[in-house]
Design an enzyme around this catalytic site. Structure first.
Site, PDB file in Angstrom:
ATOM      1  N   ILE A  81      56.377  44.214  16.841  1.00  0.00           N
ATOM      2  CA  ILE A  81      56.863  44.188  15.469  1.00  0.00           C
ATOM      3  C   ILE A  81      56.096  43.085  14.746  1.00  0.00           C
ATOM      4  O   ILE A  81      55.936  41.984  15.283  1.00  0.00           O
ATOM      5  CB  ILE A  81      58.377  43.849  15.403  1.00  0.00           C
ATOM      6  CG1 ILE A  81      59.207  44.756  16.316  1.00  0.00           C
ATOM      7  CG2 ILE A  81      58.866  43.851  13.958  1.00  0.00           C
ATOM      8  CD1 ILE A  81      59.324  46.172  15.885  1.00  0.00           C
ATOM      9  N   GLU A  82      55.632  43.388  13.545  1.00  0.00           N
ATOM     10  CA  GLU A  82      54.976  42.381  12.704  1.00  0.00           C
ATOM     11  C   GLU A  82      55.815  42.208  11.446  1.00  0.00           C
ATOM     12  O   GLU A  82      56.272  43.178  10.857  1.00  0.00           O
ATOM     13  CB  GLU A  82      53.573  42.839  12.307  1.00  0.00           C
ATOM     14  CG  GLU A  82      52.912  41.904  11.301  1.00  0.00           C
ATOM     15  CD  GLU A  82      51.606  42.462  10.716  1.00  0.00           C
ATOM     16  OE1 GLU A  82      51.019  41.760   9.874  1.00  0.00           O
ATOM     17  OE2 GLU A  82      51.197  43.581  11.073  1.00  0.00           O
ATOM     18  N   ILE A  83      56.012  40.967  11.054  1.00  0.00           N
ATOM     19  CA  ILE A  83      56.608  40.643   9.765  1.00  0.00           C
ATOM     20  C   ILE A  83      55.531  39.874   9.009  1.00  0.00           C
ATOM     21  O   ILE A  83      54.927  38.949   9.551  1.00  0.00           O
ATOM     22  CB  ILE A  83      57.879  39.773   9.898  1.00  0.00           C
ATOM     23  CG1 ILE A  83      58.881  40.391  10.892  1.00  0.00           C
ATOM     24  CG2 ILE A  83      58.489  39.529   8.534  1.00  0.00           C
ATOM     25  CD1 ILE A  83      59.529  41.661  10.449  1.00  0.00           C
TER      26      ILE A  83
END
Length: 177
Positions: A130-132
């Site tokens: 997951i990338e934020i």
């Protein structure tokens, strides 16, 4: 040859992504409590365990693995692995929340032409990256067909644009009296 311009399939938007899970229950908890998704109704006709979630205009379909013990193990965080990315309003808030939840993450910063993009990478319970990010800092610049073919890296096109801007600034200005 398939037409690559426009919208040949008349697509409207991304609808959902499907994620195979070791445990739908654990993944459901993660996507609700960490990423803010909420469960939605799933057709009763499915004869396998799963859950549907929705938020931010997209759906996530969690599918129970038929063989959870043989799913790939979570490895180190590598931003070059497959991942899904979400934009956020405040990187510092995200970082603080991840620390509160004791979620291991890796920070990265990308710089392009004086514009900075901050990124945080972490895994869901099954190892999906997951990338934020605050990726909306970067403008979306469509590439022409010839620049895509002639450049091995996107930055090539940015460099070409910067050179064009410099040339325009160096041109003499005509003053008419």
């Amino acid at each position: 040859m398939v037409e690559s311009r426009g919208n040949p399939l008349q697509l409207k938007s991304l609808n959902h992504i499907s994620i195979v899970c070791r445990s739908v229950k654990k993944s459901l908890h993660f996507y609700k409590s960490v990423l803010g998704f909420f469960p939605i109704r799933r057709p009763d006709s499915f004869n396998f365990d799963g859950a549907w979630l929705f938020n931010y205009g997209i759906g996530i379909h969690l599918l129970q693995s038929e063989d959870p013990d043989n799913m790939p193990k979570i490895t180190g965080i590598n931003p070059k692995h497959n991942h899904i990315s979400f934009q956020c309003e405040s990187m510092s808030t995200v970082e603080n929340k991840l620390e509160e939840m004791d979620i291991k993450y890796e920070k990265r910063r990308v710089e392009e032409g004086g514009i900075f993009v901050d990124q945080l990478f972490f895994h869901d319970p099954d190892g999906l990256m997951i990338e934020i990010c605050n990726c909306d800092n970067l403008p979306v610049i469509p590439l022409t067909e010839e620049s895509v073919q002639s450049c091995s890296r996107i930055s090539c096109n940015v460099n070409q644009m910067q050179q064009q801007q410099q040339q325009q600034q160096q041109q003499p200005v005509k003053i008419i009296l």
